[in-house]
Scaffold this active site. Structure first.
Site, PDB file in Angstrom:
ATOM      1  N   LYS A 113       0.833  -1.215   0.000  1.00 33.14           N
ATOM      2  CA  LYS A 113       0.000   0.000   0.000  1.00 33.14           C
ATOM      3  C   LYS A 113       0.862   1.258   0.000  1.00 33.14           C
ATOM      4  CE  LYS A 113      -4.108  -1.848   0.218  1.00 33.14           C
ATOM      5  NZ  LYS A 113      -5.457  -2.080   0.600  1.00 33.14           N
ATOM      6  N   LYS A 195      -3.340 -10.816  -6.855  1.00 32.50           N
ATOM      7  CA  LYS A 195      -4.700 -11.092  -6.358  1.00 32.50           C
ATOM      8  C   LYS A 195      -5.754 -10.142  -6.931  1.00 32.50           C
ATOM      9  CE  LYS A 195      -5.761  -8.442  -2.295  1.00 32.50           C
ATOM     10  NZ  LYS A 195      -6.281  -8.277  -0.986  1.00 32.50           N
ATOM     11  N   LYS A 198     -10.002  -4.978  -5.006  1.00 30.91           N
ATOM     12  CA  LYS A 198     -10.974  -3.883  -5.144  1.00 30.91           C
ATOM     13  C   LYS A 198     -10.365  -2.680  -5.824  1.00 30.91           C
ATOM     14  CE  LYS A 198     -12.984  -4.274  -0.568  1.00 30.91           C
ATOM     15  NZ  LYS A 198     -12.581  -3.803   0.757  1.00 30.91           N
TER      16      LYS A 198
HETATM   17  P1  ATP Z   1      -7.651  -3.984  -1.457  1.00 29.58           P
HETATM   18  O1  ATP Z   1      -7.410  -4.785  -2.663  1.00 29.58           O
HETATM   19  O2  ATP Z   1      -8.099  -2.602  -1.712  1.00 29.58           O
HETATM   20  O3  ATP Z   1      -6.556  -4.083  -0.466  1.00 29.58           O
HETATM   21  P2  ATP Z   1      -9.308  -6.153  -0.681  1.00 29.58           P
HETATM   22  O4  ATP Z   1     -10.095  -6.480  -1.884  1.00 29.58           O
HETATM   23  O5  ATP Z   1      -8.149  -7.012  -0.336  1.00 29.58           O
HETATM   24  O6  ATP Z   1      -8.893  -4.638  -0.716  1.00 29.58           O
HETATM   25  P3  ATP Z   1     -10.137  -6.258   2.055  1.00 29.58           P
HETATM   26  O7  ATP Z   1     -11.132  -5.479   2.776  1.00 29.58           O
HETATM   27  O8  ATP Z   1      -8.725  -5.927   2.328  1.00 29.58           O
HETATM   28  O9  ATP Z   1     -10.345  -6.136   0.509  1.00 29.58           O
HETATM   29  O10 ATP Z   1     -10.405  -7.808   2.273  1.00 29.58           O
HETATM   30  C1  ATP Z   1     -11.536  -8.352   2.858  1.00 29.58           C
HETATM   31  C2  ATP Z   1     -11.454  -9.859   2.919  1.00 29.58           C
HETATM   32  O11 ATP Z   1     -11.484 -10.400   1.601  1.00 29.58           O
HETATM   33  C3  ATP Z   1     -10.184 -10.412   3.560  1.00 29.58           C
HETATM   34  O12 ATP Z   1     -10.492 -11.552   4.305  1.00 29.58           O
HETATM   35  C4  ATP Z   1      -9.326 -10.758   2.399  1.00 29.58           C
HETATM   36  O13 ATP Z   1      -8.389 -11.754   2.721  1.00 29.58           O
HETATM   37  C5  ATP Z   1     -10.372 -11.264   1.423  1.00 29.58           C
HETATM   38  N1  ATP Z   1      -9.923 -11.126   0.048  1.00 29.58           N
HETATM   39  C6  ATP Z   1      -9.726  -9.984  -0.629  1.00 29.58           C
HETATM   40  N2  ATP Z   1      -9.308 -10.222  -1.882  1.00 29.58           N
HETATM   41  C7  ATP Z   1      -9.252 -11.565  -2.006  1.00 29.58           C
HETATM   42  C8  ATP Z   1      -8.889 -12.444  -3.057  1.00 29.58           C
HETATM   43  N3  ATP Z   1      -8.513 -11.971  -4.238  1.00 29.58           N
HETATM   44  N4  ATP Z   1      -8.951 -13.772  -2.846  1.00 29.58           N
HETATM   45  C9  ATP Z   1      -9.349 -14.261  -1.646  1.00 29.58           C
HETATM   46  N5  ATP Z   1      -9.702 -13.487  -0.611  1.00 29.58           N
HETATM   47  C10 ATP Z   1      -9.645 -12.161  -0.772  1.00 29.58           C
END
Ligand code: ATP
Ligand code: LTN
Length: 329
Positions: A113, A195, A198
């Protein structure tokens, strides 16, 4: 015997993705019968990046609506907004004082980040894991269902809890991460080596839970694969196809062998359409319910106020115990 305790949460930044759904929310559904579950919307964690205030408010409600639409029963689970239980911020500060700069600087999420938001590397981004530890430890959670990317934060939470217990005696339950194998890490559709996120800049990389069926189909059709034209699970050499298989497996509960057999002799075209349709079918009822809930703000308000009240009962007990132990009147 009392039920084991679960806590998890999702940040209120951005639109939820298929990664969030399969990596987090979908796992939570299976737990509501067996455990005492607390699911929050981590809106304080969202402040580590810049948000438009109205968008942040809206996202907070949208996540709550998604939780319920996906099937989390508000009667069985405590659904709440992190900022409405002020104990989180308080214990977060206390835990900051027990967390070392060294351990925080090793966090992959902080490094990632800081690179992405190099104009705003704030102290909150750095101490993020201590607040997350507070979220978990306040409820004496036994298990924390998250995606693979959060495992490191769970490790630091355990270290902090053990450190505190060692100095002051048994205070916190040492929590464990619960990471489901099939959906631990859903990758981007365009870049299957990182991964699905969002905050991705290429929108074709991500399936958003709000995406219309046609958009979902289009994105899957465009998904990056390879030139072999053989559906085979091999994340190292075939990351794109393996990721699509992982998504399909997580949705249908089929094994990789079953999927390989199902598409034996068929090309990627068929395969992509089948995966897309499985996602569309899975999301359709959730999307319908979600819209209905978003149109009923009063109901959502009732749920989160009740959730905060219930959460506070537990959180305040833990915080009082911590304060007594460290000498805070
Ligand atoms: P950002 O990408 O902006 O960091 P994010 O999509 O990772 O955000 P979070 O709020 O950080 O969203 O994650 C919420 C939950 O979703 C966490 O348990 C995280 O491990 C899970 N998660 C997020 N992206 C994935 C993914 N691509 N595959 C599996 N689990 C995920
Ligand atoms: N950091 C988490 C969101 C989060 C969380 C938590 C998850 C905040 N507090 C407590 C589990 C338990 C993330 O997914 N980025």
């Amino acid at each position: 015997m009392s039920k084991k305790i679960i806590l998890s949460g999702i940040q209120a930044t951005g639109r939820l993705t298929l990664g969030n759904y399969l990596g987090a929310i979908d796992n939570w559904l299976t737990m509501q019968e067996e455990y005492e579950c607390y699911y929050m919307i981590a809106n304080l964690h969202s402040l580590t990046v810049r948000n438009d205030p109205e968008v942040l408010k809206n996202n907070t409600l949208k996540i709550l609506a998604t939780y319920i639409a996906a099937g989390l029963n508000p009667e069985k689970n405590t659904l709440f907004i992190q900022s409405q239980v002020s104990e989180h911020a308080e214990l977060g500060w206390i835990l900051d004082c027990y967390t070392y700069m060294g351990e925080l600087s090793r966090m992959t999420q902080f490094k990632d980040k800081s690179q992405k938001h190099s104009d705003n590397i704030n102290a909150g981004l750095f101490t993020y894991p201590a607040l997350m530890a507070a979220d978990i430890l306040l409820y004496q959670a036994d298990l924390v269902p998250v995606g693979e990317d959060q495992r490191q934060h769970l490790e630091i939470t355990r270290d902090l809890a053990e450190r505190f217990n060692k100095i002051y005696g048994e205070t916190f339950v040492i929590p464990e991460a619960y990471v489901r194998k099939e959906s631990a890490r859903i990758m981007g559709l365009q870049d299957p080596t990182s991964k699905m996120s969002k905050s991705a800049t290429n929108l074709n990389d991500v399936i958003f839970l709000e995406d219309e069926p046609e958009v979902i189909l289009k994105k899957f059709k465009k998904a990056v694969t390879d030139s072999e034209n053989k559906v085979k699970f091999d994340p190292e050499n075939k990351p794109g196809v393996s990721n699509l298989m992982q998504i399909y497996a997580a949705i249908t509960n089929k094994t990789m062998e079953q999927i390989e057999q199902e598409f034996d002799g068929k090309g990627y075209g068929d395969f992509k359409i089948t995966v897309a349709n499985s996602v569309i079918e899975k999301l359709k009822p959730i999307q319908d319910k979600y819209q209905e809930l978003l149109n009923n703000k009063e109901y959502l308000e009732k749920i989160y106020l009740k959730g905060a009240q219930e959460a506070k009962k537990i959180a305040s007990k833990t915080l009082r115990d911590v304060k007594d132990k460290i000498g805070i009147l």
